[in-house]
Design an enzyme around this catalytic site. Structure first.
Site, short mmCIF file in Angstrom:
data_model
loop_
_atom_site.label_atom_id
_atom_site.label_comp_id
_atom_site.label_asym_id
_atom_site.label_seq_id
_atom_site.Cartn_x
_atom_site.Cartn_y
_atom_site.Cartn_z
N TYR A 1 -2.22 -1.23 10.56
CA TYR A 1 -2.30 -1.61 9.13
C TYR A 1 -1.06 -1.12 8.38
O TYR A 1 -0.43 -1.88 7.64
CB TYR A 1 -3.57 -0.99 8.54
CG TYR A 1 -3.72 -1.12 7.04
CD1 TYR A 1 -4.23 -2.27 6.46
CD2 TYR A 1 -3.36 -0.06 6.19
CE1 TYR A 1 -4.38 -2.38 5.08
CE2 TYR A 1 -3.51 -0.16 4.81
CZ TYR A 1 -4.02 -1.32 4.27
OH TYR A 1 -4.17 -1.42 2.91
N SER B 1 0.84 -1.20 0.00
CA SER B 1 0.00 0.00 0.00
C SER B 1 0.87 1.24 0.00
O SER B 1 2.03 1.20 0.41
CB SER B 1 -0.87 0.00 1.26
OG SER B 1 -1.48 1.25 1.46
P1 NAD Z 1 -11.45 -5.94 -0.33
O1 NAD Z 1 -12.22 -5.83 0.93
O2 NAD Z 1 -12.20 -6.09 -1.58
O3 NAD Z 1 -10.42 -7.14 -0.24
C1 NAD Z 1 -9.85 -7.58 0.96
C2 NAD Z 1 -10.14 -9.06 1.07
O4 NAD Z 1 -9.39 -9.61 2.17
C3 NAD Z 1 -11.58 -9.40 1.37
O5 NAD Z 1 -12.33 -9.51 0.20
C4 NAD Z 1 -11.45 -10.72 2.13
O6 NAD Z 1 -11.78 -11.78 1.26
C5 NAD Z 1 -9.99 -10.83 2.48
N1 NAD Z 1 -9.80 -11.15 3.89
C6 NAD Z 1 -9.72 -10.30 4.94
N2 NAD Z 1 -9.56 -11.00 6.07
C7 NAD Z 1 -9.50 -12.32 5.74
C8 NAD Z 1 -9.33 -13.52 6.47
N3 NAD Z 1 -9.15 -13.51 7.80
N4 NAD Z 1 -9.34 -14.69 5.79
C9 NAD Z 1 -9.53 -14.70 4.43
N5 NAD Z 1 -9.68 -13.58 3.70
C10 NAD Z 1 -9.66 -12.41 4.35
O7 NAD Z 1 -10.52 -4.65 -0.39
P2 NAD Z 1 -9.28 -4.24 -1.32
O8 NAD Z 1 -9.09 -2.81 -1.07
O9 NAD Z 1 -9.45 -4.74 -2.69
O10 NAD Z 1 -8.07 -4.99 -0.63
C11 NAD Z 1 -7.16 -5.77 -1.35
C12 NAD Z 1 -5.75 -5.39 -0.97
O11 NAD Z 1 -5.49 -4.05 -1.41
C13 NAD Z 1 -5.44 -5.40 0.52
O12 NAD Z 1 -4.17 -5.96 0.72
C14 NAD Z 1 -5.42 -3.94 0.88
O13 NAD Z 1 -4.60 -3.69 2.01
C15 NAD Z 1 -4.82 -3.38 -0.37
N6 NAD Z 1 -4.97 -1.94 -0.53
C16 NAD Z 1 -6.18 -1.39 -0.70
C17 NAD Z 1 -6.28 -0.03 -0.84
C18 NAD Z 1 -7.61 0.64 -1.03
O14 NAD Z 1 -7.66 1.87 -0.99
N7 NAD Z 1 -8.68 -0.08 -1.24
C19 NAD Z 1 -5.14 0.77 -0.81
C20 NAD Z 1 -3.91 0.17 -0.64
C21 NAD Z 1 -3.83 -1.19 -0.50
#
Ligand code: NAD
Ligand code: MG
Length: 336
Positions: free
Chosen positions: A241, A228
């Protein structure tokens, strides 16, 4: 793309732009053929990234964690109607954690349309989102393997990899993408339970899953970890986080050096603000959610579909000299 998205002004602009683009394609093709030359390939319409997707203010909304993409307003774009493959991952076998929604879902759709068979992991509560992804993978003519379960458990992580290998008939792309993010204004509000769950999901699970996958990965395989912008430019209300995202970034670089001689590449993606369920299920305060992405030079958050190409590129043979790198996409702000 849901019908709600069709109502947004930016969506109408996109569709207007597309219509103009399609008209241009026909005229180019027709004139090339009239001239007796080879038929021209359809032109890709130029699209302004600033107006391509919804901008803040967003409607205030909360969902119980882990949230569903299908219940977000507006619905995120994961490339369902737009991503077009060109065989770049033909025959590959990929496991994606958090593949039901958000960034992982965009990667899953793109990988399938590029010719890969795809296994996705998610939590049982996310079954409705996961079913949509499974259907999209199958529509692309590829094998879909749904593997629900909680990755905070080491035994489950080992079983997840074993089941993915069994279901896919091997493994050559691993995307460690699942994460937990809960906003807290003060360190005093971060409970030991929250700290533990964030570290288990974001760091331990990546370690356990990668370790279990390693014996299956042949030269040419790729690991992609979702870190991130918080690894470089941490939000003050995402203390635990941000710490794990820094850990993922440096784990990626260290592992890349360790396994380079085995022909396995390890890279990371560092998104800025992206419109996903993570953000509406405790990941942001309502105040920040309503203006989500506003402070980027583009003035809007990214949509998961806008990262699909990056996950494809890092997994593909075209990036054969790229390892230990982090690819940023933050709308103009942040690192790397
Ligand atoms: P999202 O909620 O769609 O995806 C996160 C997923 O993590 C969930 O769908 C869930 O299936 C999974 N998860 C969480 N806890 C779990 C557990 N205990 N067991 C199994 N699965 C679990 O959100 P996203 O934003 O697409 O996140 C995907 C990645 O992107 C993450 O690593 C997040 O940190 C990163 N990210 C997101 C952003 C943002 O702004 N959305 C920014 C930087 C990084
Ligand atoms: Mg989800």
């Amino acid at each position: 793309m849901s019908s709600d998205d069709n109502d947004t002004p930016s969506r109408r602009q996109v569709m207007g732009g597309l219509a103009t683009g399609i008209a241009a394609v026909f005229s180019t093709t027709a004139s090339a053929q009239q001239d007796g030359g080879a038929p021209a390939r359809p032109e890709v319409p130029l699209r302004n990234p600033v107006t391509l997707y919804p901008k803040p203010p967003f409607p205030s909304q909360t969902q119980p964690w882990p949230g569903l993409a299908s219940k977000m307003q507006p619905r995120p774009d994961h490339g369902e109607t737009s991503y077009k493959g060109s065989g770049r991952l033909q025959g590959r076998k990929a496991l994606i954690t958090g593949g039901d929604s958000g960034i992982g879902r965009a990667a899953a759709i793109a990988y399938a349309r590029e010719g890969a068979d795809v296994a996705i992991n998610y939590l049982p509560a996310e079954e409705p989102d996961a079913r949509e992804v499974v259907a999209l993978i199958k529509e692309a003519g590829r094998k879909a393997v749904a593997l629900p379960g909680d990755i905070r458990n080491e035994a489950f992580c080992r079983k997840l990899v074993a089941d993915a290998v069994k279901g896919l008939g091997g493994l050559d792309i691993l995307v460690n993408n699942a994460a937990k993010q809960q906003t807290q204004d003060s360190i005093l509000d971060v409970t030991t339970e929250q700290f533990d769950t964030t570290v288990k999901t974001n760091l331990y699970a990546m370690f356990w899953i990668t370790k279990a996958a390693m014996p299956h990965l042949k030269p040419g395989s790729a690991i992609i970890n979702t870190t991130s912008v918080n690894a470089y430019d941490p939000s003050e209300n995402l203390l635990d986080y941000a710490m794990t995202k820094g850990g993922i970034m440096i784990f990626t670089k260290a592992l890349a050096r360790q396994v380079a001689k085995q022909g396995i590449r390890v890279n990371g993606v560092a998104p800025g603000p992206f419109w996903t369920p993570l953000q509406v299920s405790g990941g942001q305060t309502q105040e920040n959610l309503v203006k989500f992405g506003q402070d980027t030079p583009m003035g809007r958050p990214g949509q998961p579909a806008e990262l699909a190409g990056v996950y494809v590129e890092l997994a593909s043979a075209g990036a054969s000299y790229t390892t230990g790198q982090i690819y940023g996409a933050s709308g103009g702000r942040g690192n790397p």
